[in-house]
Motif scaffolding. Structure first.
Motif, PDB file in Angstrom:
ATOM      1  N   PHE A  57       0.600  -1.227   0.118  1.00 11.11           N
ATOM      2  CA  PHE A  57      -0.065  -0.028   0.022  1.00 11.11           C
ATOM      3  C   PHE A  57       1.034   1.288   0.124  1.00 11.11           C
ATOM      4  N   ALA A  58       2.002   1.009  -0.619  1.00 13.44           N
ATOM      5  CA  ALA A  58       3.055   2.218  -0.622  1.00 13.44           C
ATOM      6  C   ALA A  58       3.213   2.687  -1.959  1.00 13.44           C
ATOM      7  N   ALA A  59       2.872   2.004  -3.127  1.00 17.55           N
ATOM      8  CA  ALA A  59       3.249   2.648  -4.539  1.00 17.55           C
ATOM      9  C   ALA A  59       2.271   3.477  -4.913  1.00 17.55           C
ATOM     10  N   LEU A 343       4.205   2.256  14.230  1.00 16.27           N
ATOM     11  CA  LEU A 343       3.127   1.770  13.694  1.00 16.27           C
ATOM     12  C   LEU A 343       3.547   0.902  12.262  1.00 16.27           C
ATOM     13  N   GLU A 344       4.488   1.736  11.493  1.00 20.82           N
ATOM     14  CA  GLU A 344       5.042   1.182  10.466  1.00 20.82           C
ATOM     15  C   GLU A 344       5.509  -0.160  10.591  1.00 20.82           C
ATOM     16  N   ALA A 356       5.877   5.087   6.792  1.00 17.96           N
ATOM     17  CA  ALA A 356       5.740   6.309   7.830  1.00 17.96           C
ATOM     18  C   ALA A 356       6.488   7.632   7.118  1.00 17.96           C
ATOM     19  N   ILE A 357       5.522   8.569   7.115  1.00 19.88           N
ATOM     20  CA  ILE A 357       5.956   9.803   6.677  1.00 19.88           C
ATOM     21  C   ILE A 357       5.936  10.816   7.917  1.00 19.88           C
ATOM     22  N   ILE A 369       1.002   7.585   8.183  1.00 23.14           N
ATOM     23  CA  ILE A 369       1.032   6.483   7.448  1.00 23.14           C
ATOM     24  C   ILE A 369       0.333   6.937   6.341  1.00 23.14           C
ATOM     25  N   ARG A 370       1.143   6.756   5.056  1.00 24.59           N
ATOM     26  CA  ARG A 370       0.377   7.004   3.959  1.00 24.59           C
ATOM     27  C   ARG A 370       0.197   5.744   3.083  1.00 24.59           C
TER      28      ARG A 370
END
Length: 399
Positions: A57-59, A343-344, A356-357, A369-370
């Protein structure tokens, strides 16, 4: 210490400082660009050994087209028939029928007379802003780094207005107008979708403010291209009010490259004056062909994307998480930097890849979290993500 050493660069000290501040980044190998991928257990391994499959869920591969066989097939055909690379600047020898076909399709998509493909979205932004050579740039405070860098390189006076605040933009322009020289060129620049806050610019109101003062409007559609028909500019019916439309081929379209769309004089000027176009080898033909095929396929993927976005947002909010924005980018705001990293880690242990941003990318106290759902995520993938967040909420104070 020798004179030569005294005037060198202590890069190891710089890296240690990044490590101390929690800002050092690493390359983490994956075996595929898709909604699911295996990540390397030992990122430093050569070759890397990949572990269990995780849900990604990062791309920014929002439509899942980077792994689509039809897109890959178009790239392969272009490589066989034209070549793997453009060979030189397109002004020298690299202007192929594939490039021209892509640009015609992009202009049609964006409702403009012409389009011009660059090697990246970054190159498109930097090249366009510097080639326009404005006297004054009005820039949203959360604009992408490529816009910020283009503004710096242009040498223009830069006025930063409050994020997504067209009233502040208008007030800033009004204050400047009182002492402005006659004939000054003004350029208003904004992202359409902001990739860290997940919100959308008030484009109509931005156009209103710009038109009041005779300024041009430039909109970066990097995170909207393909996701909305015609981008957010097209979806909101503003193509005739936005002078310069930028986009990327590297996110929702699953290929590589960037583009600018606008009227004939704009594109003719850029292909003569944008240094990142003139002095760079042209976009690789396989990437151009892949992007054009992806544009054709994008409409069939949008419904699935938005279904996954809605399921994930509703589920997270039900669990008590704070989710910002109103687009397909879902920032889950935690607040504290350490909590976001923790959390990441919990999500990673549950087989979910979600970054994590933290500052300085985002302001202090807004670490997050993005999440970037993809059209190709299944219900099971979304459920797995929600279950990981639920377990994390039960174990720690994240929600």
């Amino acid at each position: 210490m020798s004179l030569q050493h005294a005037h060198g660069f202590d890069l190891e000290a710089r890296l240690r400082e990044r490590e101390r501040a929690g800002l050092r980044r690493h390359l983490d190998p994956v075996d595929a660009v898709a909604g699911r991928a295996r990540t390397a257990d030992d990122p430093g391994g050569d070759p890397p050994e990949f572990g269990e499959e995780r849900v990604v869920f990062a791309a920014n591969n929002y439509l899942g087209l980077a792994g689509d066989e039809r897109v890959a097939g178009a790239a392969a055909r272009a490589a066989r028939e034209v070549g793997a690379g453009a060979g030189a600047s397109r002004l020298v020898v690299g202007d192929t029928p594939i490039h021209r076909s892509l640009e015609r399709r992009l202009a049609e998509e964006k409702g403009t007379e012409r389009a011009l493909a660059f090697s990246s979205g970054y190159a498109a932004n930097v090249g366009t802003i510097t080639a326009l050579d404005p006297d004054v740039i009005y820039s949203d405070e959360l604009n992408h780094a490529s816009i910020v860098d283009g503004a710096r390189l242009s040498g223009a006076d830069v006025e930063v207005y409050d994020h997504c605040d067209a009233a502040d933009l208008a007030a800033t322009m009004a204050a400047r107008a009182e002492a402005a020289d006659a004939g000054e060129s003004w350029l208003v620049v904004t992202d359409s979708v902001f990739s860290m806050d997940g919100d959308a610019a008030p484009l109509a109101a931005v156009c209103d403010a710009a038109e009041e003062f005779g300024a041009w409007v430039m909109v970066d559609e990097a995170h909207a291209t393909g996701v909305y028909e015609g981008g957010l500019v097209g979806e909101r019916g503003l193509a005739d009010r936005v002078d310069v439309q930028l986009g990327t081929l590297s996110k929702a379209l699953g290929a590589q490259g960037g583009f600018v769309a606008g009227d004939e004089p704009l594109v003719e000027h850029l292909l003569n004056a944008a240094r990142s176009f003139v002095f760079s080898t042209g976009l690789a033909p396989p990437a151009a062909a892949a992007a054009e095929r992806a544009l054709e396929l994008a409409p069939e993927r949008r419904e699935s994307l938005w279904r996954n976005v809605d399921r994930l947002r509703d589920g997270l909010e039900t669990l008590g998480y704070e989710v910002w924005g109103d687009t397909h980018v879902l920032p889950v705001v935690v607040g504290d930097r350490a909590d976001a990293l923790a959390l990441e880690g919990r999500l990673s242990e549950a087989g979910v890849v979600a970054p994590a941003i933290r500052p300085p990318t985002v302001p202090e106290g807004t670490s997050r979290i993005r999440l970037a759902p993809q059209a190709t995520h299944t219900d099971a993938d979304v459920d797995r993500c929600l279950s990981a967040f639920e377990a994390a909420a039960e174990e720690g104070d994240f929600a």
